[in-house]
Design an enzyme around this catalytic site. Structure first.
Site, mmCIF file in Angstrom:
data_model
loop_
_atom_site.group_PDB
_atom_site.id
_atom_site.type_symbol
_atom_site.label_atom_id
_atom_site.label_comp_id
_atom_site.label_asym_id
_atom_site.label_seq_id
_atom_site.Cartn_x
_atom_site.Cartn_y
_atom_site.Cartn_z
ATOM 1 N N CYS A 44 -0.160 -7.978 -2.777
ATOM 2 C CA CYS A 44 -0.804 -7.836 -1.469
ATOM 3 C C CYS A 44 0.223 -7.711 -0.351
ATOM 4 O O CYS A 44 0.033 -6.949 0.609
ATOM 5 C CB CYS A 44 -1.719 -9.025 -1.198
ATOM 6 N N ARG A 121 -9.246 -4.684 -4.665
ATOM 7 C CA ARG A 121 -8.535 -3.836 -3.708
ATOM 8 C C ARG A 121 -9.391 -2.610 -3.384
ATOM 9 O O ARG A 121 -9.227 -1.560 -3.986
ATOM 10 C CB ARG A 121 -7.182 -3.428 -4.285
#
EC number: 1.11.1.24
Length: 209
Positions: A44, A121
């Site tokens: 991330c 995601r």
């Protein structure tokens, strides 16, 4: 869960840049709305840094960024601060604190087969009218491709401007596909057009710009 062509569901949220109403944020601008599984995680961090480093590109193409994860606003601020101190990269776009999971569920970002507590995601691209134009999903362990996100945005914007379609692997500057003729007259006009690359009567390409 919104689908391509739907008006993006609206929401009011707390973000790292303040209180935000999505429909107001989206108005008049393209938006890339993306979720990440959690703050202070390695993949991330690379992704959010990638978005931050492309700030000028998105601004040049009338596009705003907004992120989300199922973390508190304090966690977000601490993460933004830590990354800035360690790397010099500042996540200055809004990041939604979706601790209630309300927005994650609204956009189908929470997928129990992958995780019941972390958003996958997801990437949603909305046009200035608030319509969902593109959706991508990646699992928790695979980072996104920034080049593809940028390419997709440019493809959508180019298609809207010139009323054309994009072939496989299209990149800015490549030829685009023009719509197939729907009448005999239009077919004759196509055959006479020397500026087209004509593969067959229904498949023809041209240069733009």
């Amino acid at each position: 869960m919104p689908r391509i062509g739907d008006i993006a569901p609206d929401f009011d949220v707390v973000t790292t840049t303040g209180i935000l109403k999505f429909s107001e944020y989206n108005k008049g601008s393209w938006v890339v709305f993306f979720s990440h599984p959690a703050d202070f995680t390695p993949v991330c961090t690379t992704e959010m840094s990638g978005f931050a480093l492309e700030k000028d590109f998105f601004a040049e193409h009338n596009t705003k960024l907004i992120g989300l994860s199922i973390d508190s606003i304090h966690s977000h601020i601490a993460w933004v601060n830590a990354v800035h101190e360690k790397t010099g990269i500042l996540f200055d776009f809004p990041i939604i604190a979706d601790i209630s999971m309300e927005v994650s569920k609204l956009y189908g970002m929470l997928q129990p087969g992958e995780s019941e507590t972390a958003a996958v995601r997801a990437v949603f691209i909305m046009d200035p009218e608030g319509k969902v134009r593109l959706i991508m999903y990646y699992p928790l362990n695979v980072g996104r491709n920034m080049d593809e996100i940028k390419r997709s945005l440019l493809a959508l914007q180019t298609s809207d401007e010139h009323k054309v379609a994009m072939p496989l692997n299209w990149q800015p500057g490549d030829k685009v596909i023009v719509g197939a003729p729907k009448t005999i007259e239009a077919l004759a006009a196509r055959k006479a057009d020397k500026e087209l690359e004509q593969v067959d009567w229904y498949l023809a390409k041209k240069s733009i710009g």
